[in-house]
Design a protein around this motif. Structure first.
Motif, PDB file in Angstrom:
ATOM      1  N   TYR A   1      20.593 -12.479   0.684  1.00 55.99           N
ATOM      2  CA  TYR A   1      19.260 -11.886   0.815  1.00 55.99           C
ATOM      3  C   TYR A   1      19.231 -10.796   1.884  1.00 55.99           C
ATOM      4  CZ  TYR A   1      17.995 -16.193  -1.633  1.00 55.99           C
ATOM      5  OH  TYR A   1      17.923 -17.224  -2.519  1.00 55.99           O
ATOM      6  N   ALA A   2      18.162  -9.994   1.835  1.00 55.82           N
ATOM      7  CA  ALA A   2      18.008  -8.917   2.829  1.00 55.82           C
ATOM      8  C   ALA A   2      17.915  -9.484   4.240  1.00 55.82           C
ATOM      9  CB  ALA A   2      16.758  -8.104   2.492  1.00 55.82           C
ATOM     10  N   SER A   3      17.543 -10.758   4.358  1.00 58.82           N
ATOM     11  CA  SER A   3      17.452 -11.364   5.699  1.00 58.82           C
ATOM     12  C   SER A   3      18.840 -11.522   6.341  1.00 58.82           C
ATOM     13  CB  SER A   3      16.753 -12.721   5.617  1.00 58.82           C
ATOM     14  OG  SER A   3      17.488 -13.597   4.779  1.00 58.82           O
TER      15      SER A   3
ATOM     16  N   ALA B   1      16.613 -10.340 -14.766  1.00 63.64           N
ATOM     17  CA  ALA B   1      16.505  -8.892 -14.515  1.00 63.64           C
ATOM     18  C   ALA B   1      15.060  -8.429 -14.648  1.00 63.64           C
ATOM     19  CB  ALA B   1      17.383  -8.132 -15.508  1.00 63.64           C
ATOM     20  N   GLY B   2      14.605  -7.610 -13.738  1.00 64.22           N
ATOM     21  CA  GLY B   2      13.250  -7.046 -13.813  1.00 64.22           C
ATOM     22  C   GLY B   2      12.182  -7.929 -13.192  1.00 64.22           C
ATOM     23  N   VAL B   3      12.501  -9.211 -12.952  1.00 64.13           N
ATOM     24  CA  VAL B   3      11.505 -10.115 -12.370  1.00 64.13           C
ATOM     25  C   VAL B   3      11.392  -9.834 -10.866  1.00 64.13           C
ATOM     26  CG1 VAL B   3      11.098 -12.530 -11.702  1.00 64.13           C
ATOM     27  CG2 VAL B   3      11.666 -11.967 -14.063  1.00 64.13           C
ATOM     28  N   GLU B   4      10.162  -9.596 -10.405  1.00 64.16           N
ATOM     29  CA  GLU B   4       9.922  -9.402  -8.973  1.00 64.16           C
ATOM     30  C   GLU B   4       9.434 -10.704  -8.336  1.00 64.16           C
ATOM     31  OE1 GLU B   4      10.410  -7.455  -6.540  1.00 64.16           O
ATOM     32  OE2 GLU B   4       8.935  -8.167  -5.081  1.00 64.16           O
ATOM     33  N   VAL B   5       8.558 -11.414  -9.063  1.00 64.39           N
ATOM     34  CA  VAL B   5       8.020 -12.676  -8.527  1.00 64.39           C
ATOM     35  C   VAL B   5       8.339 -13.826  -9.486  1.00 64.39           C
ATOM     36  CG1 VAL B   5       5.913 -13.923  -7.867  1.00 64.39           C
ATOM     37  CG2 VAL B   5       6.129 -11.490  -7.334  1.00 64.39           C
ATOM     38  N   ALA B   6       8.832 -14.917  -8.937  1.00 65.59           N
ATOM     39  CA  ALA B   6       9.084 -16.122  -9.735  1.00 65.59           C
ATOM     40  C   ALA B   6       8.242 -17.255  -9.169  1.00 65.59           C
ATOM     41  CB  ALA B   6      10.559 -16.490  -9.685  1.00 65.59           C
TER      42      ALA B   6
ATOM     43  N   SER C   1      10.226 -13.881  -4.277  1.00 64.77           N
ATOM     44  CA  SER C   1      10.140 -12.490  -4.713  1.00 64.77           C
ATOM     45  C   SER C   1      11.435 -11.792  -4.345  1.00 64.77           C
ATOM     46  CB  SER C   1       8.943 -11.775  -4.082  1.00 64.77           C
ATOM     47  OG  SER C   1       9.143 -11.640  -2.693  1.00 64.77           O
ATOM     48  N   LYS C   2      11.649 -10.648  -4.977  1.00 62.21           N
ATOM     49  CA  LYS C   2      12.922  -9.959  -4.727  1.00 62.21           C
ATOM     50  C   LYS C   2      12.809  -8.878  -3.657  1.00 62.21           C
ATOM     51  CE  LYS C   2      15.332 -10.759  -9.082  1.00 62.21           C
ATOM     52  NZ  LYS C   2      15.191 -10.290 -10.469  1.00 62.21           N
ATOM     53  N   ASN C   3      11.858  -7.955  -3.803  1.00 61.52           N
ATOM     54  CA  ASN C   3      11.857  -6.797  -2.907  1.00 61.52           C
ATOM     55  C   ASN C   3      10.505  -6.437  -2.302  1.00 61.52           C
ATOM     56  OD1 ASN C   3      14.667  -6.001  -3.365  1.00 61.52           O
ATOM     57  ND2 ASN C   3      13.968  -5.575  -5.451  1.00 61.52           N
TER      58      ASN C   3
END
Ligand code: AMP
Ligand code: MN
Ligand code: MN
Length: 327
Positions: A167-169, A253-258, A275-277
């Motif tokens: 993750y970005a973290s 793919a394409g999912v931002e929120v789950a 969420s992804k981004n």
């Protein structure tokens, strides 16, 4: 509202007998933070016990560290002078372990959740730390020398809360701490195997059943799915087997929120949000009395109909996505 790590260290210096408490539905960071802090305090010559109110902490068994965390009943007669909660943004998160506090506020809270309420006497909370285990690392560094067992226990939390460094973290500090812990003897292969490679056939059956409920909406940016209490029982699983479900649908793919709805037991629903981004899912969780981080949040609702809750949360998630991606 928040205090410094120096204040935390000074307060730890005053204590002799410690109770370290983690949150319910324990994840790797929670288990790591409780176990590591207990190990650090004992190494520093203090008496310390760790408590998590539910969950069998399966990673601990696999990492040969079962003796550091106990259930609430085993600690009812334990006398302590300093209670510390870790990785728990509010008192409700520690579940029935709150009974051990007998109405008092925890002496110290250590956390990294944006939604932290600062409910202790001394509160250290920093969302810039990717894992609470990193805060425990910084405390340990000042008090004792790390050995192999402690290094591995600390790395468990850093690895799991960063999605195994995906993750970005997973910032520069994460890799710096991980490098130091590996140098001190931590084996990331053992952690990976203990956490990621212990799925049972029943868990795979539950994933299969869950995938049958998968729905995409908001132009493919929102993925929702659920498991009912019956589905969990039918697959031969327990609540402990549900934590990996959300990752399955986040990866589309394409999912931002789950959003995953987990009914267990009947009438009580836990909601996991990822969420992804872009979308801050802690804002959605807050609307339903939960909390968490921008990329991983959750809430639990009692006495609700799964269908009604799914409608309400899905609408809130679609609203958040619309706001984040105006067309
Ligand atoms: P989970 O989806 O259960 O893995 O939870 C993801 C994150 O959401 C956790 O790390 C917590 O920070 C937060 N969280 C989960 N459940 C709750 C809750 N009932 N109240 C507040 N925060 C929560
Ligand atoms: Mn946690
Ligand atoms: Mn955490």
């Amino acid at each position: 509202m928040f205090d410094t790590l120096d204040q935390v260290i000074a307060r730890i210096g005053e204590g002799q007998r410690f109770l370290v408490i983690g949150h319910i539905r324990p994840d790797g960071d929670d288990i790591s933070s409780v176990a590591s802090l207990v190990m650090i305090l004992r190494k520093a010559g203090k008496v310390a016990e760790g408590c998590i109110a539910d969950g069998d902490s399966p990673f601990l068994e696999r990492l040969d560290r079962t003796q550091v965390i106990k259930g609430v009943d085993a600690l009812r007669d334990y006398a302590y002078d300093t209670a510390i909660t870790v990785d728990a943004s509010e008192l409700a998160r520690i579940g029935t372990a709150a009974e051990l506090l007998e109405g008092r506020a925890p002496d110290i809270t250590l956390d990294h959740h944006k939604s932290n309420l600062g409910y202790g006497k001394i509160n250290f909370c920093d969302p810039a730390h990717a894992a609470t285990a990193m805060i425990v690392y910084e405390i340990g560094e000042q008090l004792i020398e790390f050995d192999k067992e402690l290094a591995e226990m600390l790395l468990l939390g850093i690895a799991t809360d960063t999605g195994f460094f995906r993750y970005a973290s997973a910032d520069e500090r994460v890799f710096a701490y991980a490098a130091r812990l590996v140098r001190d003897g931590a084996d990331i292969g053992r952690i990976t195997e203990a956490v990621l490679e212990h799925r049972t056939l029943n868990e795979i059956r539950l994933v299969t059943a869950m995938l049958g409920t998968l729905q995409l909406s908001a132009d493919g940016r929102l993925a929702t799915a659920y498991v009912t209490a019956e589905m969990i029982e039918h697959a031969g699983c327990t609540d402990d087997d549900t934590s990996g479900l959300i990752g399955e649908i986040r990866s589309i793919a394409g999912v931002e929120v789950a959003v995953m709805f987990i009914e267990s037991p009947k009438g009580t629903v836990h909601i996991s949000l990822r969420s992804k981004n872009t979308v801050d899912v802690s804002e959605i969780a807050l609307q339903f009395n939960g909390g968490g981080h921008a990329r991983a949040a959750g809430c639990s609702c009692a006495e609700v109909k799964l269908e009604d809750l799914m409608k309400a949360v899905t609408a809130a998630a679609e609203g958040a996505i619309d706001a984040a991606f105006p067309c």
